[in-house]
Design a protein around this motif. Structure first.
Motif, PDB file in Angstrom:
ATOM      1  N   VAL A  27       0.836  -1.205   0.000  1.00 51.73           N
ATOM      2  CA  VAL A  27       0.000   0.000   0.000  1.00 51.73           C
ATOM      3  C   VAL A  27       0.875   1.262   0.000  1.00 51.73           C
ATOM      4  O   VAL A  27       0.668   2.174  -0.790  1.00 51.73           O
ATOM      5  CB  VAL A  27      -0.942  -0.012   1.221  1.00 51.73           C
ATOM      6  N   TRP A  28       1.885   1.315   0.856  1.00 51.36           N
ATOM      7  CA  TRP A  28       2.739   2.502   0.957  1.00 51.36           C
ATOM      8  C   TRP A  28       3.493   2.764  -0.332  1.00 51.36           C
ATOM      9  O   TRP A  28       3.678   3.898  -0.743  1.00 51.36           O
ATOM     10  CB  TRP A  28       3.764   2.340   2.096  1.00 51.36           C
ATOM     11  N   ARG A  30       2.657   1.748  -3.318  1.00 51.81           N
ATOM     12  CA  ARG A  30       1.760   1.684  -4.489  1.00 51.81           C
ATOM     13  C   ARG A  30       2.102   0.499  -5.380  1.00 51.81           C
ATOM     14  O   ARG A  30       2.292   0.645  -6.586  1.00 51.81           O
ATOM     15  CB  ARG A  30       1.838   2.987  -5.287  1.00 51.81           C
ATOM     16  N   THR A 152      11.094   3.708   1.620  1.00 50.44           N
ATOM     17  CA  THR A 152       9.711   3.949   1.244  1.00 50.44           C
ATOM     18  C   THR A 152       9.332   5.404   1.533  1.00 50.44           C
ATOM     19  O   THR A 152       8.640   6.044   0.753  1.00 50.44           O
ATOM     20  CB  THR A 152       8.777   2.999   2.017  1.00 50.44           C
ATOM     21  N   ARG A 204      -4.827   1.545   8.155  1.00 53.96           N
ATOM     22  CA  ARG A 204      -4.330   2.926   8.118  1.00 53.96           C
ATOM     23  C   ARG A 204      -5.130   3.834   9.033  1.00 53.96           C
ATOM     24  O   ARG A 204      -4.591   4.705   9.708  1.00 53.96           O
ATOM     25  CB  ARG A 204      -4.358   3.459   6.674  1.00 53.96           C
TER      26      ARG A 204
END
Lengths: 266, 265
Positions: A27-28, A30, A152, A204
């Motif tokens: 998720v972080w 992408r 990241t 999140r």
């Protein structure tokens, strides 16, 4: 409780525990489509495993890594957008896998089980593989956690501070490949990405720090596995999709309830 | 300057960088010594960031050599930090990303840059000026020999910029580190800077801003100089570049033709 149900639960929990933290990185960074592409290419690995008579799991990891490397090479040479490239690779690999499957003679391969998972048919042998793979993946992720998180947040800053960015990236690809191979039997090739990103995205809203988000994602994944199995048992629904449905319901509920919104700004 | 140790930290020798046949930098030479503050100025697209990245080893050079002293610790402050809010990150956690650091150490370095109050806050909610200070704190975490700052004062109001430049000067004084920074605020450079390099793909000119600060143009612009720590670097070229005329007084363009290259008043 039945043996097969206990095995299903144990297998699902193992995968959820690694999918949560790894999914946070997906998720972080992408990487949702990237994960999808690797998962789609897993079918080719399955076919090659059968055709060459080697371990299906190892063949899946090898094919996933090859696709990842191919992608990096294309990214450097081509002028195409990333999503176009991923779309080409994902569908080419899936189709190639389906074509290769048709060449397999003698052994009857349950295609649906690979596409959508068959968690209730997990054997003790599968379980040993799933736990071995999950523990290995968790250990690699723990070792890479700090450099991976650092790059990241800001890749160049991390590079200046001495993070071997290329190697850590390869490590991340290896992790995704392992998790695809491990989760394939449980949730199926087409739904693996869901198990990576939905619990992480849900977490999140509940997390104030990256580590907290990873842990919460792992727990939410376990809840989805438990809920999905219950749903499957009660209404005789397919187990893999049921797990994803529960994960999605958790996502919607937690995002709609204002009570959970307090931490979302941190 | 009272710093005795002024060893060479890093240098570029005749460096040229091209991408896709377009020259970003051509034949640039540069030395950074310990205890020295060098400010790079130049118009957009002049290659300032490219030059910093080459010195950091992030950008491959087409020709020429990049030298960094053995075991050099570099603190880097990138130009723009846009962290996706999808990553929950407090200032405290951000400063411990590169290495395990105690809460006290984080607190100390934040105090040093005047941002102790944001330690527990989310990185996504602090102001632009606070973020620049946090970035500076991160660059200082490794006790650097060399600080490389890419537009440290961007997004900061004028008074805040003055404070930030003063802070950078005092950090240099305290640690004796070398500082190489880019300033986009054309002609507004630190009084404490030892030299200014004007870059427009090649080095147009270099000079000492202290001398310039006594210049009539400086006094004309700032009067009683309410912004301590800032000086105007007035200079001219022996060739043509349009340097965002808005800060350059008209007088300079009248004088333009009379200057030789590398000649400053």
């Amino acid at each position: 409780m039945n043996d097969f149900l206990i095995r299903a639960l144990l297998a699902g929990v193992a995968v959820a525990l690694i999918a949560g933290p790894l999914g946070s990185f997906v998720v972080w960074r992408r990487l949702a489509y990237f994960g999808d592409t690797l998962a789609h290419s897993a079918l080719l690995g399955v076919a090659l495993g059968f055709l060459l008579g080697v371990s299906v799991n190892l063949a899946v990891i090898a094919v996933c890594l090859s696709i990842a490397i191919l992608l990096v090479i294309f990214q450097q040479k081509q002028q195409l957008a990333n999503d176009t490239l991923l779309g080409i690779l994902a569908h080419a690999a899936l189709s190639l896998g389906l074509v290769a499957m048709s060449f397999i003679e003698g052994v009857r391969v349950d295609l649906m089980a690979y596409l959508f998972g068959d968690i209730l048919a997990i054997t003790s042998h599968d379980l040993a593989w799933i736990y071995g793979g999950s523990v290995l993946a968790l250990l690699i992720l723990l070792a890479l956690w700090r450099p991976l998180l650092s790059m990241t947040v800001h890749e160049e800053l991390a590079r200046v501070e001495g993070v071997p960015v290329t190697w850590v990236n390869i490590g991340l690809m290896l992790l995704i490949a392992i998790v695809v191979a491990v989760a394939m039997k449980i949730i199926g090739i087409l739904l693996i990405t869901a198990l990576l990103i939905i619990p992480a995205a849900t977490a999140r809203r509940l997390a104030g720090g990256p580590e907290q988000m990873a842990v919460v994602a792992a727990l939410l994944g376990c809840a989805a596995v438990g809920g999905g199995l219950m749903m499957s048992l009660r209404w005789d629904t397919p187990a893999g999709p049921s797990i994803v449905v529960v994960a999605a319901i958790l996502f919607v509920v937690i995002n709609l309830l204002p009570i959970f919104g307090r931490r979302s700004r941190t | 300057m009272a710093i005795s140790d002024n060893r060479l930290l890093a240098s570029l020798r005749d460096v040229s960088i091209e991408t896709n046949g377009r020259a970003l930098i051509s034949h640039v030479g540069l030395d950074v010594h310990a205890g020295e503050i060098i400010t790079l100025i130049g118009p957009n697209g002049a290659g300032k960031t490219t030059l910093l990245r080459a010195l950091l080893g992030l950008q491959a050079v087409t020709s020429g050599t990049v030298h960094r002293a053995r075991g050099l610790r570099v603190g880097y402050m990138p130009q723009r930090l846009q962290i996706d809010p999808i990553i929950p990150l407090s200032v405290q956690r951000f400063l411990t990303l590169s290495r395990r650091t105690s809460q006290q150490d984080v607190q100390r370095s934040l105090k040093e840059v005047g941002a102790a109050h944001v330690q527990e806050q989310s990185l996504h909610v602090i102001s632009g000026g606070e973020l620049q200070r946090v970035l500076l704190a991160r660059a200082l975490m490794c006790q650097p020999d060399l600080l490389i700052l890419d537009e440290p004062a961007q997004g900061v109001d004028v008074v805040g910029q003055s404070d930030l430049y003063t802070l950078i000067g005092s950090i240099r004084d305290r640690y004796g580190c070398g500082v190489l920074m880019v300033s986009h605020d054309l002609h507004l450079v630190m009084e404490a800077a030892d030299s200014v390099i004007c870059l427009n793909q090649h080095v147009c000119c270099t000079g000492h801003p202290e001398a310039v600060s006594q210049h009539p143009e400086y006094l004309k612009l700032f009067g009683d100089a309410p912004l301590k720590g800032l000086a105007v670097y007035t200079h001219a070229h022996d060739h043509e570049h349009n340097l965002h005329g808005d800060v350059v007084p008209l007088a300079e363009s009248e004088e333009k033709e009379q200057h030789e290259g590398h000649d400053h008043e």
